[in-house]
Design an enzyme around this catalytic site. Sequence first.
Site, PDB file in Angstrom:
ATOM      1  N   ASP A  23     -58.070  85.880  19.892  1.00 32.28           N
ATOM      2  CA  ASP A  23     -57.478  86.400  21.123  1.00 32.28           C
ATOM      3  C   ASP A  23     -58.590  86.695  22.129  1.00 32.28           C
ATOM      4  OD1 ASP A  23     -58.639  88.627  19.997  1.00 32.28           O
ATOM      5  OD2 ASP A  23     -56.752  89.490  19.312  1.00 32.28           O
ATOM      6  N   HIS A  71     -55.851  79.852  13.750  1.00 32.58           N
ATOM      7  CA  HIS A  71     -55.125  80.732  14.668  1.00 32.58           C
ATOM      8  C   HIS A  71     -56.098  81.192  15.753  1.00 32.58           C
ATOM      9  CE1 HIS A  71     -51.967  83.803  15.616  1.00 32.58           C
ATOM     10  NE2 HIS A  71     -53.029  84.483  16.055  1.00 32.58           N
ATOM     11  N   ASP A 103     -52.507  76.325   5.651  1.00 28.83           N
ATOM     12  CA  ASP A 103     -53.170  75.993   6.911  1.00 28.83           C
ATOM     13  C   ASP A 103     -52.116  75.888   8.002  1.00 28.83           C
ATOM     14  OD1 ASP A 103     -54.899  75.209   8.874  1.00 28.83           O
ATOM     15  OD2 ASP A 103     -55.278  73.204   8.070  1.00 28.83           O
ATOM     16  N   GLU A 115     -56.796  82.982  10.878  1.00 29.81           N
ATOM     17  CA  GLU A 115     -57.581  83.510  11.998  1.00 29.81           C
ATOM     18  C   GLU A 115     -59.011  83.769  11.536  1.00 29.81           C
ATOM     19  OE1 GLU A 115     -57.037  86.447  15.794  1.00 29.81           O
ATOM     20  OE2 GLU A 115     -56.093  87.064  13.919  1.00 29.81           O
TER      21      GLU A 115
END
Length: 531
Positions: free
Chosen positions: A89, A430, A482, A491
């Site tokens: 993020d 991710h 995955d 992530e």
Amino acid sequence: MRGRALVLVAALLLQLLLLAAAGGAGAAATERKAHNYEDALRKSLLYFEAQRSGRLPHNQRVAWRDHSGLTDGLEQGVDLVGGYYDAGDHVKFGLPMAFTVTMLSWSMIEYGDDVEAAGELGHALEAIKWGTDYFIKAHTKPNELWAEVGDGDTDHYCWQRPEDMTTSRQAYKVDRERPGSDVAGETAAAMAAASIVFRKSNPHYASLLLHHAQQLFEFADKYRGKYDSSIAEVKSYYASVSGYKDELLWAALWLHRATGKAHYLDYVVDNADCFGGTGWAITEFSWDVKYAGVQILAARLLLRGEHEERHRSTLEQYRAKAEHYVCGCLGRNADGGADANVERSPGGMLYVRQWNNMQYVTNAAFLLAAYADYLGDDADGAVSCAGGETAGAGEVAALARAQVDYVLGTNPRGISYLVGYGAKYPNRVHHRAASIVPYKHSKEFIGCTQGFDHWFGRRSSNPNVLVGAIVGGPDRRDRFRDNRENYMQTEACTYNTAPMVGMFAKLNRMARQEREQEEVAAPARSTAADV
């Protein structure tokens, strides 16, 4: 010559036996192969370039990233451009960022010569400096530190490239009225450790870092409190569960190592009991819980004789707790119940918890390797475990190597959890930037939820390979999916990779030495067969 070669053969056989023992029954059944640790080192340092926030330099090697976060801090009247995004993020969280830099710096302090021998010194220094330059900006006053930029709730509502960010870039600080001893202490540790790294190549910069580190430690110690009590927005993401006392001890130890000043060691000794340094028996080490790192750093002072006699008794208590951690990883603590030892997967992976377990694996590998090296400096170096068992430095080092090899693909699935390494690795990490078409290829704006609509749910591989990232990894049964939605496993975080910079460099040297020994030993085996 023949006698020396036979001794080397025996040493190699012993090392193989130790590696098999360290990996456990499941890992012993997994096919072992030689790993290219130098390639892993190069890739691990690339990852930090993918995580950069701010205006990217001309020598940026990760070409699918572009400038981002160029107005960070503007609303608050402070320049907070730069630093690292922690994971997939775009929030800049100060506590894990500082821990990342501390571990990168520790990697260089212990194994910097090995990093340089692999030709990666410049990239490693750049990775550290990208973080410390930001900390200098964020430490705007002696008793003020900007600890977060962005808001996790609004950020997680969107799936965008960092170059397209439309989410809040609100900045949050700790100060005298809103203390944050944990984040200030960790940032002090990072800057003190980094000052050691830059002492030779850039002494002026090293002095600047040390100045900030000393001020931050004084701030953290004088105005005590948890940063997540001052910044409510961080609680759902990087809550300081362990409190701030471990960071205060951690920072003091790094400042002692950076300055040699006795009062920092006095602080660690005087507060050993009341801060939990000699009380907590820990089986994990992470961005939140620093006690095992504190205990191992303190034990190093004892093992190397870098202390005054009045400190010995307390440092011996620190060593006992350090060895509880080491023995817990080895599975040798006979006392203390089920929690005294770290669980192992059938494939031999150390397992602490479901979400991002690889952070505990990589940090454990580093602590074990460093402690094995410290033990090697002591003539009577051995680990004493609860219940009377002991372990030598070689066995501790072998477990560290087994964990690194697991990450690189010596595991039941045969998958490398270091993205970009080997033939098989996670393709659907991710990670917002990696999962969307590069900004440089398509500058058409992608809105907050457009990324979810068009990119997040795709079954195809990410268009950008997040080289060098270490993902959260498999579960306690070595199972791994995955899938971008499976954030607990796919992530990656900066603090997963940071300790591996040192490990890859160290193991690259060891592998080279083993090849040289094998070349010497091969003629001896041939001669022995002819006898």
